[in-house]
Design a protein around this motif. Structure first.
Motif, PDB file in Angstrom:
ATOM      1  N   VAL A 235      29.807 106.535  55.667  1.00 48.97           N
ATOM      2  CA  VAL A 235      28.510 106.580  56.143  1.00 48.97           C
ATOM      3  C   VAL A 235      28.676 108.123  56.763  1.00 48.97           C
ATOM      4  N   ILE A 236      27.879 108.639  56.884  1.00 50.94           N
ATOM      5  CA  ILE A 236      27.838 109.952  57.686  1.00 50.94           C
ATOM      6  C   ILE A 236      26.986 109.762  58.782  1.00 50.94           C
ATOM      7  N   GLN A 237      27.414 110.052  60.357  1.00 52.03           N
ATOM      8  CA  GLN A 237      26.478 110.403  60.578  1.00 52.03           C
ATOM      9  C   GLN A 237      25.304 110.369  60.864  1.00 52.03           C
ATOM     10  N   PRO A 238      23.546 109.697  60.990  1.00 59.28           N
ATOM     11  CA  PRO A 238      22.247 110.447  60.648  1.00 59.28           C
ATOM     12  C   PRO A 238      22.432 111.934  61.763  1.00 59.28           C
ATOM     13  N   ILE A 240      23.587 114.544  60.832  1.00 66.55           N
ATOM     14  CA  ILE A 240      23.809 114.874  59.536  1.00 66.55           C
ATOM     15  C   ILE A 240      23.388 114.684  58.512  1.00 66.55           C
ATOM     16  N   SER A 241      22.279 114.889  57.899  1.00 66.68           N
ATOM     17  CA  SER A 241      21.290 114.741  56.846  1.00 66.68           C
ATOM     18  C   SER A 241      20.831 115.876  55.943  1.00 66.68           C
ATOM     19  N   ARG A 242      20.676 115.574  54.477  1.00 68.83           N
ATOM     20  CA  ARG A 242      20.465 116.633  54.059  1.00 68.83           C
ATOM     21  C   ARG A 242      18.781 116.318  53.886  1.00 68.83           C
ATOM     22  N   ALA A 243      18.242 117.817  52.700  1.00 72.81           N
ATOM     23  CA  ALA A 243      17.071 117.550  52.143  1.00 72.81           C
ATOM     24  C   ALA A 243      16.126 117.037  51.037  1.00 72.81           C
ATOM     25  N   THR A 244      17.766 116.623  49.961  1.00 68.16           N
ATOM     26  CA  THR A 244      17.056 116.081  49.131  1.00 68.16           C
ATOM     27  C   THR A 244      18.181 114.725  48.942  1.00 68.16           C
ATOM     28  N   PHE A 247      22.835 112.907  47.602  1.00 74.87           N
ATOM     29  CA  PHE A 247      23.778 113.026  48.792  1.00 74.87           C
ATOM     30  C   PHE A 247      24.880 111.820  48.699  1.00 74.87           C
ATOM     31  N   MET A 248      23.994 110.334  47.754  1.00 76.52           N
ATOM     32  CA  MET A 248      24.509 109.183  47.819  1.00 76.52           C
ATOM     33  C   MET A 248      25.177 108.700  46.505  1.00 76.52           C
ATOM     34  N   PHE A 249      26.581 109.165  46.680  1.00 76.45           N
ATOM     35  CA  PHE A 249      27.517 108.895  45.684  1.00 76.45           C
ATOM     36  C   PHE A 249      27.900 107.257  45.280  1.00 76.45           C
ATOM     37  N   ILE A 250      27.380 106.817  44.397  1.00 78.97           N
ATOM     38  CA  ILE A 250      27.421 105.577  43.925  1.00 78.97           C
ATOM     39  C   ILE A 250      28.903 105.265  43.003  1.00 78.97           C
ATOM     40  N   ASP A 272      15.856 103.151  60.434  1.00 76.00           N
ATOM     41  CA  ASP A 272      15.542 103.454  61.745  1.00 76.00           C
ATOM     42  C   ASP A 272      16.289 104.436  62.503  1.00 76.00           C
ATOM     43  N   TYR A 273      17.009 105.297  61.790  1.00 78.60           N
ATOM     44  CA  TYR A 273      17.613 105.917  62.116  1.00 78.60           C
ATOM     45  C   TYR A 273      17.524 108.282  62.192  1.00 78.60           C
ATOM     46  N   MET A 274      16.826 107.491  60.635  1.00 79.59           N
ATOM     47  CA  MET A 274      16.151 109.278  60.127  1.00 79.59           C
ATOM     48  C   MET A 274      15.500 109.418  60.701  1.00 79.59           C
ATOM     49  N   PRO A 275      14.222 110.787  59.988  1.00 82.74           N
ATOM     50  CA  PRO A 275      13.160 110.886  60.226  1.00 82.74           C
ATOM     51  C   PRO A 275      12.068 111.071  58.780  1.00 82.74           C
ATOM     52  N   PRO A 276      10.708 111.171  58.286  1.00 82.16           N
ATOM     53  CA  PRO A 276      10.528 110.901  56.810  1.00 82.16           C
ATOM     54  C   PRO A 276      11.591 112.064  56.124  1.00 82.16           C
ATOM     55  N   ASN A 277      11.348 112.011  54.894  1.00 83.48           N
ATOM     56  CA  ASN A 277      11.812 113.557  53.854  1.00 83.48           C
ATOM     57  C   ASN A 277      14.342 113.711  54.377  1.00 83.48           C
ATOM     58  N   ARG A 278      14.203 113.229  55.358  1.00 86.73           N
ATOM     59  CA  ARG A 278      16.171 113.853  54.746  1.00 86.73           C
ATOM     60  C   ARG A 278      16.816 112.574  54.495  1.00 86.73           C
ATOM     61  N   PHE A 279      17.580 112.635  54.015  1.00 85.73           N
ATOM     62  CA  PHE A 279      19.060 111.970  53.244  1.00 85.73           C
ATOM     63  C   PHE A 279      20.210 112.164  53.763  1.00 85.73           C
ATOM     64  N   PRO A 280      20.900 110.765  53.375  1.00 83.54           N
ATOM     65  CA  PRO A 280      22.253 111.024  54.336  1.00 83.54           C
ATOM     66  C   PRO A 280      22.964 111.354  53.188  1.00 83.54           C
ATOM     67  N   ILE A 281      23.768 111.462  53.858  1.00 82.52           N
ATOM     68  CA  ILE A 281      25.365 111.462  52.856  1.00 82.52           C
ATOM     69  C   ILE A 281      26.187 110.530  52.742  1.00 82.52           C
ATOM     70  N   VAL A 282      26.111 109.543  52.013  1.00 85.29           N
ATOM     71  CA  VAL A 282      26.844 108.436  51.971  1.00 85.29           C
ATOM     72  C   VAL A 282      27.963 107.998  50.401  1.00 85.29           C
ATOM     73  N   VAL A 283      28.991 107.574  50.311  1.00 85.97           N
ATOM     74  CA  VAL A 283      29.691 107.058  49.586  1.00 85.97           C
ATOM     75  C   VAL A 283      30.191 105.647  48.942  1.00 85.97           C
TER      76      VAL A 283
END
Length: 616
Positions: A235-238, A240-244, A247-250, A272-283
Motif C-alpha cells: 500500500v502506498i502512504q496516503p 500520495i494519491s491519484r485522481a482515479t 491504481f488498485m491492482f488486484i 480515514d486518511y484520504m479526502p473524498p475523490n482521491r484514490f490510493p495506489i495499492v497492490v
C-alpha cells in the motif's frame, strides 16, 4: 426443410473470437496466460503498430510436442481440465481451450514450439491450416499473430489508433508484472524495449519502474491471513494519491481480476486518511483454495465469483487500516520536526487586467511547507449505470461521467439583495486569528465567522483561472530546471495526443528517455502551484479518459488548478495574508462555496454563542 442447422467449426471459432479477442490486448492476455501456465520464467511481448500489424509472444516455458501443438488449434482442446470436477478446482490461467483456435480464425498465426525433445511449427491463415511440420527451434513457445481482423472488416473498424491499442497492452503488462513478480517480462513497441522487469519477485522494484522513487519509498508491505484467505502486497502512504480509482491492482491466485466489493474494501480502509475523490495506489495479492473461486463467469476471465467474500473484505480492511495506522504515526513525527526554509522567487502574475488600487510587487516571499495531498478535493466522478462494453473495459479502462456540480448561493432576505449585503458580507469582517493553521477566525456584528482558507482560495483562483482560460494561452515562461515526471509506456504512447489537447493551456510534455516526460516552460497562469503534482494529475486524467473532449478537460484543469494553487491546510498565515484571503473573496462572483460545492465560510451567531455558554 429444417431451418435449424449446425454451424461450421470455422464460424463457431469466429463467434468465440468475438468473446475473447476484442482487440490486440485480448490476444496478449490469452497468450501470456498460456505462457504463465507453461511455467515460463521469461515472457517477451513484441508489439508492432499497436498489435494491429503483428504481435509476437515468446516464452521459455515447457513447450509442446508435435501432437499437442496440432491439438492446440482444435476448439475446446486443453491440457488443463479433464472432467467436471476440475471445472470447480481451476488452478491455471486458461482452461477453456478457445483462445488459440479463436485467434487463428481472425488472424494469421505462426506457432513455433519445443518441449525439449522435438520442435514443431504450425501455421494457420484465417482459419485454414497451411503449414504443419517438424522444425528446429529453441525450447519454449513463440507465437506470432499478424493481420488481425483484416478479413473481418466489421470487427477491424472497431479498433482504435495504434497508440491507443498499445497503451491498453502496456497497462495490461504492468498489471501482469505486479501479479507475477517472479516472471521476467519484456515489452517492446516497434522494435524498442519500453518496459522490463527482473523477475526477482520484488514488487517494490516494479512499482519503482512504474511510478518512480517517491512512490516506491512510500510503499508499505503487508501480509495477513485468516482461515480461508491469505493476502499480501503493497500500500502506498496516503500522502500520495491519484485522481482515479484504477491504481488498485488486484489478483486472486495470481489471476488479475476486477471486483467492486474488494475495491470498496480498500477505499474503506483508506477513508480515514484520504479526502473524498482521491484514490490510493495499492497492490493486493489474494491466495485461497481454488474451490472457493468460480472463474468460469465470462470468457475474458476478468470477473470471478467468490465464496466467503465477506470474510475476505473484512481481512482486507483490517490489514490495510492497521498498516496505515503504524506508518502514519511515524509520518506525523517527521512533519513536526520539519523546518521550512524561506526563499524568494520571481512572481508569475496572472495575465488579467489589474485595477488601479491593486498593488503588484516584483517579488514575493514564499514559505515552503510539506505538501498536504490529503487536503486536495476534486470533481466527483461516478461510473455510468449502463452496461459497459467489454471492448472499453480492458485493463480497467472504463468511461467516466462527470457529475455537474451546482454552486448554491447564500440565502438572503429581500433587503439584503437590494443593498448587495450577500456579497458585502465579506466587507464587514474583522480578522482575529488563525485556528490550527487551517481556519481564519473573524468577527462581525452578528457573531463569529470561520473561513476555510483552502476552500476560499480555491474559489478565488477558480474564478481567476476560468477568466484567463476563455481562450488559448500563448504567454509562457521558460524554467531554469525542467520539471521531470515518471510515466509508464502507455502514457508515452499517447503523448502526441495529450500534447495536442493541452496546447490550449500553454503546456507541452516532451519525452525524456523511456520512462519520463519533462516540461520546459509553464504558462503565466501557473501561479503558486505545486507543478509536479498538478501535471501528474493531468496525466492521470488522460490515462483514465482516453476520449477527452475540451469541455471536460477544461473543467478538470480549472478545478485541479484552483485546488493546487490555493493556500493549503496546516500552513500558518500572517495577519496580512489572512486579510488578503478575505479581500480575494470580496472579488468573487460567488464567494460562498468552493468549485466543488463545499462551503468557504460558516458563522456562529451571537445568539448561539450565548446559548452554548448558558447566558439565555
Amino acid at each position: 426443410m429444417s431451418s435449424i442447422h449446425v454451424l461450421s467449426e470455422h464460424l463457431t471459432n469466429m463467434i468465440a473470437a468475438g468473446e475473447v479477442v476484442e482487440r490486440p490486448a485480448g490476444i496478449v492476455k490469452e497468450c501470456v496466460e498460456n505462457s504463465i501456465d507453461a511455467h515460463a520464467k521469461t515472457i517477451e511481448i513484441e508489439v508492432f503498430q499497436g498489435g494491429i500489424e503483428s504481435l509476437i509472444i515468446t516464452d521459455d516455458g515447457i513447450g509442446m510436442d508435435y501432437e499437442d501443438a496440432h491439438m492446440a488449434f482444435m476448439r475446446h482442446a486443453t491440457s488443463k481440465m479433464r472432467d467436471e470436477e476440475d471445472l470447480f478446482n481451476i488452478g491455471t490461467m486458461g482452461f477453456r481451450g478457445e483462445a488459440i483456435p479463436s485467434i487463428a480464425s481472425v488472424a494469421h498465426v505462426d506457432l513455433q514450439t519445443n518441449n525439449g525433445k522435438e520442435g514443431s511449427r504450425i501455421v494457420y491463415d484465417y482459419g485454414e491450416l497451411v503449414i504443419e511440420e517438424h522444425v528446429s527451434v529453441p525450447k519454449g513457445t513463440r507465437i506470432e499473430i499478424s493481420g488481425l481482423f483484416l478479413k473481418t472488416p466489421a470487427r477491424f473498424k472497431h479498433l482504435k489508433s495504434y497508440s491507443y491499442e498499445f497503451s491498453v497492452i502496456s497497462d495490461l503488462i504492468n498489471k501482469m508484472a505486479l501479479s507475477h513478480p517472479e516472471i521476467r517480462f519484456i515489452l517492446s513497441q516497434d522494435g524498442r524495449v519500453v518496459f522490463q522487469t527482473s523477475g526477482n519477485g520484488n514488487i517494490k522494484e516494479i512499482i519503482y519502474q512504474m511510478y518512480g522513487n517517491e512512490v516506491a519509498k512510500c510503499a508499505l508491505e503487508y501480509e495477513n491471513q485468516n482461515d480461508d484467505f491469505k493476502i499480501k502486497g503493497l500500500v502506498i502512504q496516503p500522502k500520495i494519491s491519484r485522481a482515479t480509482k484504477y491504481f488498485m491492482f488486484i489478483s486472486l491466485n495470481t489471476r488479475l481480476i476486477r471486483s467492486v466489493p474488494i475495491q470498496k474494501a480498500i477505499l474503506d480502509a483508506y477513508s480515514d486518511y484520504m479526502p473524498p475523490n482521491r484514490f490510493p495506489i495499492v497492490v493486493l495479492q489474494i491466495e485461497t483454495d481454488t474451490q472457493l473461486v468460480d472463474v468460469n463467469v465470462h470468457p475474458n476471465k476478468w470477473e470471478v465469483r467468490l465464496s466467503k467474500q465477506g470474510q475476505l473484505v473484512e481481512l482486507i480492511k483490517d490489514t490495510i487500516r492497521n498498516t496505515l495506522d503504524c506508518s502514519l504515526k511515524t509520518v506525523e513525527v517527521k512533519e513536526r520536526k520539519n523546518s521550512a526554509p524561506i526563499f524568494e522567487q520571481p512572481s508569475l502574475a496572472f495575465p488579467y487586467p489589474v485595477k488601479a488600487e491593486e498593488k503588484i510587487t516584483e517579488k514575493r516571499v514564499v514559505k515552503t511547507v510539506p505538501k498536504k495531498k490529503e487536503e486536495y478535493s476534486y470533481i466527483e466522478r461516478e461510473l455510468p449505470k449502463q452496461k459497459i462494453n467489454i471492448e472499453e473495459s480492458f485493463g480497467n479502462y472504463h468511461p467516466v461521467v462527470e457529475k455537474d456540480i451546482s454552486y448554491p448561493t447564500p440565502v438572503v432576505n429581500q433587503n439584503e439583495k437590494d443593498n448587495e449585503k450577500g456579497k458585502e458580507f465579506f466587507y464587514h469582517l474583522q480578522v482575529l486569528a488563525q485556528l490550527h493553521d487551517s481556519y481564519i477566525l473573524c468577527s462581525n456584528e452578528n457573531g463569529l465567522v470561520v473561513v476555510d482558507q483552502h476552500a476560499a482560495q480555491e474559489r478565488y483562483h477558480y474564478e481567476q483561472i476560468k477568466e484567463v482560460l476563455q481562450k488559448p494561452c500563448t504567454n509562457t515562461q521558460p524554467l531554469m530546471l525542467p520539471i521531470q515526471i515518471n510515466v509508464t509506456p502507455n502514457v508515452l504512447a499517447l503523448l502526441e495526443e495529450i500534447n495536442e489537447k493541452i496546447s490550449f493551456f500553454g503546456l507541452h510534455f516532451e519525452q525524456f528517455g523511456d520512462d519520463q516526460v519533462i516540461v520546459r516552460e509553464i504558462p503565466l497562469w501557473f501561479q503558486d502551484v505545486y507543478e509536479e503534482e498538478f501535471l501528474q494529475d493531468l496525466i492521470d486524467f488522460f490515462i483514465q479518459n482516453k476520449e477527452v473532449d475540451m469541455a471536460n478537460l477544461r473543467k478538470h484543469v480549472l478545478a485541479t488548478m484552483a485546488c493546487h494553487s490555493s493556500i493549503r491546510f496546516n500552513r500558518p498565515l500572517t495577519m496580512d495574508e489572512m486579510k488578503q484571503v478575505i479581500t480575494d473573496l470580496q472579488k468573487c462572483k460567488q464567494p460562498y462555496h468552493c468549485p466543488h460545492g463545499r462551503p468557504t465560510v460558516i458563522t456562529i451567531s451571537n445568539t448561539q454563542l450565548r446559548k452554548e455558554f448558558e447566558r439565555e
